[in-house]
Write a protein that holds these residues in place. Structure first.
Motif, PDB file in Angstrom:
ATOM      1  N   SER A 159      13.243  33.475  25.686  1.00 41.39           N
ATOM      2  CA  SER A 159      14.641  33.834  25.410  1.00 41.39           C
ATOM      3  C   SER A 159      15.624  32.943  26.156  1.00 41.39           C
ATOM      4  O   SER A 159      16.837  33.045  25.933  1.00 41.39           O
ATOM      5  CB  SER A 159      14.893  35.302  25.780  1.00 41.39           C
ATOM      6  N   TYR A 160      15.113  32.081  27.044  1.00 41.16           N
ATOM      7  CA  TYR A 160      15.989  31.177  27.806  1.00 41.16           C
ATOM      8  C   TYR A 160      15.822  29.756  27.283  1.00 41.16           C
ATOM      9  O   TYR A 160      15.418  28.840  27.999  1.00 41.16           O
ATOM     10  CB  TYR A 160      15.666  31.239  29.295  1.00 41.16           C
ATOM     11  N   ASP A 161      16.135  29.593  26.022  1.00 34.93           N
ATOM     12  CA  ASP A 161      16.036  28.274  25.406  1.00 34.93           C
ATOM     13  C   ASP A 161      17.116  27.358  25.993  1.00 34.93           C
ATOM     14  O   ASP A 161      18.300  27.711  26.008  1.00 34.93           O
ATOM     15  CB  ASP A 161      16.231  28.405  23.898  1.00 34.93           C
ATOM     16  N   PRO A 162      16.745  26.156  26.491  1.00 38.63           N
ATOM     17  CA  PRO A 162      17.760  25.246  27.052  1.00 38.63           C
ATOM     18  C   PRO A 162      18.801  24.847  26.005  1.00 38.63           C
ATOM     19  O   PRO A 162      18.513  24.766  24.806  1.00 38.63           O
ATOM     20  CB  PRO A 162      16.932  24.041  27.517  1.00 38.63           C
ATOM     21  N   LYS A 163      19.992  24.580  26.485  1.00 37.00           N
ATOM     22  CA  LYS A 163      21.109  24.208  25.621  1.00 37.00           C
ATOM     23  C   LYS A 163      21.385  22.716  25.759  1.00 37.00           C
ATOM     24  O   LYS A 163      21.525  22.197  26.867  1.00 37.00           O
ATOM     25  CB  LYS A 163      22.360  24.993  25.995  1.00 37.00           C
ATOM     26  N   VAL A 164      21.437  22.045  24.622  1.00 32.06           N
ATOM     27  CA  VAL A 164      21.726  20.605  24.590  1.00 32.06           C
ATOM     28  C   VAL A 164      22.977  20.409  23.729  1.00 32.06           C
ATOM     29  O   VAL A 164      23.060  20.926  22.606  1.00 32.06           O
ATOM     30  CB  VAL A 164      20.546  19.795  24.021  1.00 32.06           C
ATOM     31  N   LEU A 165      23.902  19.664  24.269  1.00 36.39           N
ATOM     32  CA  LEU A 165      25.167  19.412  23.565  1.00 36.39           C
ATOM     33  C   LEU A 165      25.495  17.931  23.654  1.00 36.39           C
ATOM     34  O   LEU A 165      25.643  17.372  24.750  1.00 36.39           O
ATOM     35  CB  LEU A 165      26.297  20.232  24.170  1.00 36.39           C
ATOM     36  N   VAL A 166      25.579  17.290  22.476  1.00 36.16           N
ATOM     37  CA  VAL A 166      26.010  15.892  22.415  1.00 36.16           C
ATOM     38  C   VAL A 166      27.538  15.906  22.281  1.00 36.16           C
ATOM     39  O   VAL A 166      28.080  16.354  21.261  1.00 36.16           O
ATOM     40  CB  VAL A 166      25.360  15.156  21.225  1.00 36.16           C
ATOM     41  N   SER A 178       5.922  27.087  29.698  1.00 36.40           N
ATOM     42  CA  SER A 178       6.673  27.225  28.456  1.00 36.40           C
ATOM     43  C   SER A 178       7.268  25.874  28.109  1.00 36.40           C
ATOM     44  O   SER A 178       7.789  25.172  28.990  1.00 36.40           O
ATOM     45  CB  SER A 178       7.784  28.274  28.592  1.00 36.40           C
ATOM     46  N   LYS A 179       7.168  25.524  26.829  1.00 31.62           N
ATOM     47  CA  LYS A 179       7.695  24.244  26.372  1.00 31.62           C
ATOM     48  C   LYS A 179       8.747  24.484  25.292  1.00 31.62           C
ATOM     49  O   LYS A 179       8.586  25.368  24.444  1.00 31.62           O
ATOM     50  CB  LYS A 179       6.565  23.368  25.815  1.00 31.62           C
ATOM     51  N   VAL A 191      -1.701  40.148  31.443  1.00 34.48           N
ATOM     52  CA  VAL A 191      -0.548  40.893  30.933  1.00 34.48           C
ATOM     53  C   VAL A 191       0.739  40.416  31.598  1.00 34.48           C
ATOM     54  O   VAL A 191       1.771  40.210  30.930  1.00 34.48           O
ATOM     55  CB  VAL A 191      -0.755  42.408  31.155  1.00 34.48           C
ATOM     56  N   PHE A 192       0.694  40.215  32.913  1.00 29.17           N
ATOM     57  CA  PHE A 192       1.879  39.737  33.633  1.00 29.17           C
ATOM     58  C   PHE A 192       2.295  38.354  33.150  1.00 29.17           C
ATOM     59  O   PHE A 192       3.492  38.069  32.977  1.00 29.17           O
ATOM     60  CB  PHE A 192       1.579  39.726  35.124  1.00 29.17           C
ATOM     61  N   SER A 193       1.310  37.465  32.914  1.00 31.67           N
ATOM     62  CA  SER A 193       1.620  36.119  32.441  1.00 31.67           C
ATOM     63  C   SER A 193       2.227  36.151  31.047  1.00 31.67           C
ATOM     64  O   SER A 193       3.184  35.407  30.758  1.00 31.67           O
ATOM     65  CB  SER A 193       0.349  35.266  32.446  1.00 31.67           C
ATOM     66  N   LEU A 194       1.694  37.007  30.184  1.00 29.16           N
ATOM     67  CA  LEU A 194       2.256  37.110  28.841  1.00 29.16           C
ATOM     68  C   LEU A 194       3.685  37.639  28.866  1.00 29.16           C
ATOM     69  O   LEU A 194       4.540  37.199  28.079  1.00 29.16           O
ATOM     70  CB  LEU A 194       1.368  38.023  27.979  1.00 29.16           C
ATOM     71  N   ILE A 195       3.934  38.574  29.776  1.00 31.78           N
ATOM     72  CA  ILE A 195       5.303  39.099  29.895  1.00 31.78           C
ATOM     73  C   ILE A 195       6.260  38.000  30.334  1.00 31.78           C
ATOM     74  O   ILE A 195       7.353  37.834  29.775  1.00 31.78           O
ATOM     75  CB  ILE A 195       5.322  40.284  30.871  1.00 31.78           C
ATOM     76  N   LEU A 196       5.842  37.221  31.342  1.00 32.50           N
ATOM     77  CA  LEU A 196       6.703  36.129  31.801  1.00 32.50           C
ATOM     78  C   LEU A 196       6.896  35.080  30.714  1.00 32.50           C
ATOM     79  O   LEU A 196       8.001  34.559  30.526  1.00 32.50           O
ATOM     80  CB  LEU A 196       6.097  35.490  33.050  1.00 32.50           C
ATOM     81  N   TRP A 197       5.789  34.758  30.014  1.00 30.11           N
ATOM     82  CA  TRP A 197       5.890  33.749  28.966  1.00 30.11           C
ATOM     83  C   TRP A 197       6.813  34.225  27.851  1.00 30.11           C
ATOM     84  O   TRP A 197       7.629  33.448  27.342  1.00 30.11           O
ATOM     85  CB  TRP A 197       4.496  33.461  28.421  1.00 30.11           C
ATOM     86  N   GLY A 198       6.685  35.490  27.453  1.00 29.41           N
ATOM     87  CA  GLY A 198       7.573  36.006  26.416  1.00 29.41           C
ATOM     88  C   GLY A 198       9.025  36.062  26.869  1.00 29.41           C
ATOM     89  O   GLY A 198       9.938  35.777  26.091  1.00 29.41           O
ATOM     90  N   ALA A 199       9.214  36.408  28.157  1.00 33.51           N
ATOM     91  CA  ALA A 199      10.597  36.457  28.662  1.00 33.51           C
ATOM     92  C   ALA A 199      11.222  35.079  28.741  1.00 33.51           C
ATOM     93  O   ALA A 199      12.433  34.916  28.552  1.00 33.51           O
ATOM     94  CB  ALA A 199      10.615  37.130  30.033  1.00 33.51           C
ATOM     95  N   SER A 200      10.402  34.062  29.016  1.00 31.76           N
ATOM     96  CA  SER A 200      10.950  32.707  29.145  1.00 31.76           C
ATOM     97  C   SER A 200      11.438  32.157  27.809  1.00 31.76           C
ATOM     98  O   SER A 200      12.310  31.277  27.785  1.00 31.76           O
ATOM     99  CB  SER A 200       9.891  31.769  29.734  1.00 31.76           C
ATOM    100  N   LEU A 244      25.335  16.830  27.404  1.00 35.03           N
ATOM    101  CA  LEU A 244      25.339  17.905  28.389  1.00 35.03           C
ATOM    102  C   LEU A 244      24.073  18.748  28.188  1.00 35.03           C
ATOM    103  O   LEU A 244      23.816  19.248  27.079  1.00 35.03           O
ATOM    104  CB  LEU A 244      26.588  18.780  28.225  1.00 35.03           C
ATOM    105  N   TYR A 245      23.325  18.908  29.269  1.00 36.07           N
ATOM    106  CA  TYR A 245      22.099  19.713  29.233  1.00 36.07           C
ATOM    107  C   TYR A 245      22.271  20.883  30.203  1.00 36.07           C
ATOM    108  O   TYR A 245      22.626  20.697  31.363  1.00 36.07           O
ATOM    109  CB  TYR A 245      20.888  18.878  29.637  1.00 36.07           C
ATOM    110  N   ARG A 246      21.959  22.090  29.715  1.00 38.44           N
ATOM    111  CA  ARG A 246      22.129  23.295  30.539  1.00 38.44           C
ATOM    112  C   ARG A 246      20.867  24.145  30.477  1.00 38.44           C
ATOM    113  O   ARG A 246      20.313  24.394  29.400  1.00 38.44           O
ATOM    114  CB  ARG A 246      23.335  24.108  30.064  1.00 38.44           C
ATOM    115  N   ASN A 247      20.435  24.613  31.663  1.00 41.44           N
ATOM    116  CA  ASN A 247      19.280  25.503  31.767  1.00 41.44           C
ATOM    117  C   ASN A 247      19.775  26.915  32.069  1.00 41.44           C
ATOM    118  O   ASN A 247      20.193  27.213  33.193  1.00 41.44           O
ATOM    119  CB  ASN A 247      18.337  25.020  32.877  1.00 41.44           C
ATOM    120  N   PRO A 248      19.704  27.850  31.102  1.00 45.95           N
ATOM    121  CA  PRO A 248      20.205  29.203  31.335  1.00 45.95           C
ATOM    122  C   PRO A 248      19.197  30.139  32.006  1.00 45.95           C
ATOM    123  O   PRO A 248      19.521  31.296  32.257  1.00 45.95           O
ATOM    124  CB  PRO A 248      20.516  29.689  29.915  1.00 45.95           C
TER     125      PRO A 248
END
Length: 307
Positions: free
Chosen positions: A142-149, A277-278, A131-140, A182-186
């Motif tokens: 929402s933090y999709d990395p941002k890529v900007l050319v 998470s990928k 359950v804890f792993s699923l919560i972390l995986w689901g929360a992750s 530009l690559y950003r990890n939120p």
């Protein structure tokens, strides 16, 4: 004296006559019986008596009653005060075996209870961890990395006649450019490992240039700026690029539409290798190479599609 002798003789005759008249006694018949050793008379297990010798005590019993009382008394005596060593050993061994059986049963029940308890704890731990792993995986997610050319700079363009590897004569193109990304990890609780497919410049289906991005790591809530060299050397055209028909004579009039494509892969190790998470970001940018804008950056902020 003679009178005394007559008196003695008379008394002897009387005694003799009395003895002869008295009936002869029959031989004494011994009687045996067994009493319980609960009192002091337990040690006296048997004795003989005669009805004539014991005028005040008479014992009347049937053979059946006598046998039952004797067997019961002997069994009680053997239990209370075993005089035989083998009997005592048997009783002791039976008691000891009963105690061992009870101990074995208690030990088996205790071990079975402990195994069930450990199994319950293990299953509870697995459930909570899942359950804890699923919560972390689901929360992750929402933090999709941002890529900007951000932009691309065409630094050089050269078209000349030449031969391909098989000796066929054709126009050969050499192109050199630089793409800034530009690559950003939120994410607030994990970093990401980033890789990418080669950046490629296409004219329709013809690849004119490509460039590689080295793998890198971005910490949480951090960003990274990259400058990727995308180039092509002596690429045979085979007359497939009509926009470059007169490029050798009038290079400044060239306007070549190109597509920049690549895929950025991000991998987040949230709980080591157990929870990952990928993220995949497919990028396609539309850019036009102008012969009169060599060396100048072309903005791609609003010219790219991110999927």
């Amino acid at each position: 004296m003679a009178g005394e002798a007559r008196m003695h003789a008379k008394s002897d005759s009387e005694v003799t006559s009395v003895d002869q008249s008295w009936p002869a006694r029959s031989p004494r018949r011994p009687l045996y019986y067994v009493q319980s050793p609960s009192n002091h008379d337990a040690e006296k297990m048997s004795y003989g008596s005669s009805p004539l010798g014991s005028p005040h005590h008479f014992y009347h019993s049937s053979p059946i009653h006598h046998s039952r009382e004797s067997s019961t008394s002997r069994f009680s005596v053997s239990l209370k005060n075993p005089r035989n060593l083998s009997t005592w050993k048997k009783l002791h061994q039976s008691q000891h075996s009963d105690d061992e059986d009870e101990d074995d049963v208690g030990a088996d029940q205790g071990s079975g209870r402990n195994i069930r308890l450990y199994l319950c704890f293990f299953l509870l731990f697995v459930l909570l961890f899942t359950v804890f792993s699923l919560i972390l995986w689901g929360a992750s997610k929402s933090y999709d990395p941002k890529v900007l050319v951000k932009n691309i700079v065409f630094e050089s363009l050269n078209i000349q006649a030449g031969n391909d590897d098989t000796g066929v004569a054709t126009d050969m193109l050499s192109l050199n450019s630089t793409v800034r990304i530009l690559y950003r990890n939120p994410a607030t609780f994990f970093g990401v490992h980033v890789t990418s497919t080669p950046l490629e410049l296409h004219y329709h289906q013809l690849s004119l240039a490509s460039g590689l991005v080295k793998e890198f790591y971005v910490k949480r809530k951090k960003e990274r700026k990259m400058a990727v060299v995308v180039s092509g050397h002596q690429v045979p055209l085979y007359g497939g690029v009509s926009a470059l028909g007169n490029a050798r004579e009038q290079r400044q009039n060239v306007a070549l539409p190109l597509n920049l494509t690549f895929v950025m892969r991000s991998r987040a190790n949230i709980l080591g290798s157990l929870v990952r998470s990928k993220f995949y970001r497919r990028i396609r940018c539309y850019v036009t190479l102008h012969g009169n804008s060599l060396g100048k950056p072309s903005t791609l902020t609003h010219s790219c599609l991110y999927n």
